[in-house]
Design a protein around this motif. Sequence first.
Motif, PDB file in Angstrom:
ATOM      1  N   GLN A  42      54.765   5.026  -0.462  1.00 57.28           N
ATOM      2  CA  GLN A  42      55.354   5.241  -1.785  1.00 57.28           C
ATOM      3  C   GLN A  42      54.295   5.193  -2.876  1.00 57.28           C
ATOM      4  O   GLN A  42      54.332   5.991  -3.824  1.00 57.28           O
ATOM      5  N   LEU A  43      53.344   4.276  -2.747  1.00 56.20           N
ATOM      6  CA  LEU A  43      52.286   4.177  -3.747  1.00 56.20           C
ATOM      7  C   LEU A  43      51.418   5.433  -3.745  1.00 56.20           C
ATOM      8  O   LEU A  43      51.084   5.977  -4.809  1.00 56.20           O
ATOM      9  N   GLU A  45      52.325   8.383  -2.886  1.00 56.38           N
ATOM     10  CA  GLU A  45      53.121   9.479  -3.461  1.00 56.38           C
ATOM     11  C   GLU A  45      53.123   9.422  -4.981  1.00 56.38           C
ATOM     12  O   GLU A  45      53.092  10.454  -5.661  1.00 56.38           O
ATOM     13  N   LEU A  46      53.135   8.216  -5.538  1.00 55.19           N
ATOM     14  CA  LEU A  46      53.139   8.065  -6.999  1.00 55.19           C
ATOM     15  C   LEU A  46      51.843   8.564  -7.631  1.00 55.19           C
ATOM     16  O   LEU A  46      51.839   9.024  -8.771  1.00 55.19           O
ATOM     17  N   ASP A  49      52.503  12.076  -8.506  1.00 62.74           N
ATOM     18  CA  ASP A  49      53.784  12.356  -9.155  1.00 62.74           C
ATOM     19  C   ASP A  49      53.568  12.427 -10.665  1.00 62.74           C
ATOM     20  O   ASP A  49      53.253  11.419 -11.311  1.00 62.74           O
ATOM     21  N   SER A  51      55.586  12.549 -12.996  1.00 57.18           N
ATOM     22  CA  SER A  51      56.566  11.795 -13.781  1.00 57.18           C
ATOM     23  C   SER A  51      56.297  10.288 -13.743  1.00 57.18           C
ATOM     24  O   SER A  51      56.989   9.518 -14.411  1.00 57.18           O
ATOM     25  N   CYS A  52      55.308   9.877 -12.979  1.00 52.59           N
ATOM     26  CA  CYS A  52      55.001   8.445 -12.849  1.00 52.59           C
ATOM     27  C   CYS A  52      54.451   7.908 -14.171  1.00 52.59           C
ATOM     28  O   CYS A  52      53.619   8.533 -14.821  1.00 52.59           O
ATOM     29  N   MET A  56      56.072   2.149 -13.538  1.00 56.27           N
ATOM     30  CA  MET A  56      56.323   2.512 -12.140  1.00 56.27           C
ATOM     31  C   MET A  56      55.100   2.234 -11.282  1.00 56.27           C
ATOM     32  O   MET A  56      55.210   1.704 -10.164  1.00 56.27           O
ATOM     33  N   MET A  57      53.910   2.587 -11.800  1.00 52.30           N
ATOM     34  CA  MET A  57      52.689   2.371 -11.045  1.00 52.30           C
ATOM     35  C   MET A  57      52.431   0.887 -10.815  1.00 52.30           C
ATOM     36  O   MET A  57      52.094   0.460  -9.706  1.00 52.30           O
ATOM     37  N   ALA A  60      54.921  -0.590  -8.160  1.00 55.10           N
ATOM     38  CA  ALA A  60      54.626  -0.142  -6.790  1.00 55.10           C
ATOM     39  C   ALA A  60      53.330  -0.756  -6.282  1.00 55.10           C
ATOM     40  O   ALA A  60      53.244  -1.200  -5.125  1.00 55.10           O
ATOM     41  N   TRP A 121      44.069   6.358 -11.322  1.00 54.23           N
ATOM     42  CA  TRP A 121      45.341   6.909 -11.800  1.00 54.23           C
ATOM     43  C   TRP A 121      45.521   6.612 -13.284  1.00 54.23           C
ATOM     44  O   TRP A 121      45.971   7.486 -14.042  1.00 54.23           O
ATOM     45  N   TYR A 125      46.234   9.318 -16.069  1.00 55.56           N
ATOM     46  CA  TYR A 125      47.421   9.224 -16.917  1.00 55.56           C
ATOM     47  C   TYR A 125      47.024   9.299 -18.391  1.00 55.56           C
ATOM     48  O   TYR A 125      47.657  10.007 -19.186  1.00 55.56           O
TER      49      TYR A 125
END
Length: 421
Positions: A42-43, A45-46, A49, A51-52, A56-57, A60, A121, A125
């Motif tokens: 899941q991490l 995938e983020l 993503d 929309s992350c 959320m980051m 996770a 990330w 971002y």
Amino acid sequence: MTHWFHRNPLKATAPVSFNFYGVATTPAATKVCNDLRLSRTQLLELFTDSSCNPEMMKNAADFYFSLLQGFILSLDDSSQECKLRYIQNFKWTDTLQGQVPSAQQDAVFELVSMGFNVALWYTKYASRLAGKEDITEDEAKDVHRSLKIAAGIFKHLKESHIPKLITPVEKGRDLEARLTESYIIQCQAEAQEVTIARAIELKHNPGLIAALAYETANFYQKAVEYVPAAFGPHVMMQSMESGVSSLCTTFQMTKMISGLTEAYCYHGQTLLASDKCGEAIRSLQESEKFFTKAEALCKEYGETKGPGTTAKPSGHLFFRKLGSLIKSTLEKCQRENGFIYFQKVPAEAPQLELKANYGLVEPVPFEFPALNTHWTPETVAAFDLTKRPKEDIAKPKPDEEVKPLKEPNIKPQKDSGCQIS
């Protein structure tokens, strides 16, 4: 601030199943392994993503790291090493080495590699948010904070966890101390660029802007020095030939020269306000000279091949505005000197001994989360290492491919310069 930041690609990794059949002897131990596998997936995938968001980051990442540390931390807080630290092999690529992976059978290697990607990330971002049209004040604050968070993560990894690796880090790898330091410095420099943009929009004292620009240029100069030092002469030559690190280094040099351009420009305004018109003219002439160098570096950067998201500083509205500002301010100084001051223009450019008292960026302190409550002495004891197969099935196959993470292709919006509405 579309196209203002260069970004290296995310680190890629081989899949990890955490399947320890026969070794995990109780349902509680098996559940921890399942949670590790799912939270890792899941991490990852983020990371790709679009929309992350930071919340959320963080959630996770904290969940995965709280579980992973069961392979690292001793439950009784003793200095004794956790018996599970070397149970699983992990394979990761590096941001400046293309898709050439390195592997270590060490949970600390996974901790610092995944932590490195989390920091990356946050920088991506920040870049994506800064590229929005008509960025709001709150969004500008998010960009600023994200870069400081990234710097804090890189700093914590470098100081507290990378030194614990059993296998020494090779030159040119992300976890090499000087490359990690380069990332820390670049995050600080980029956050200060946001501060400068804010100061310009609010028409703060030109002396403050000049000092911040000079400090930021010094940050980029340090970053430029760290990358070649980390690779070493022989490795660096090969890397430059393949374009692996030269793109990043050229970008940092471009931003360093841009910072000096800005510093001399606003220092010239400060000198003029102090009735030092001759020195102001010389400072603006120096700014003009650096602006020409920056334009040449922008062209070189644009023609350099290499991994990562390419910036386009010379096409940025902020950069074009700076060129116009230099020209108009220099013309004003020359007019005033011809009508009022009649001062001699020095042969040598003024020394920039500027120190900013406000707006300097420090990394946000970072710590990994506490150990997940699923880890108990009974859970750790339920892993029977004597039942591991002779041929360790946890190791990935030598020819196992590490596929690069497919990052979202964010189309730049209309460039709105530094405007913070």
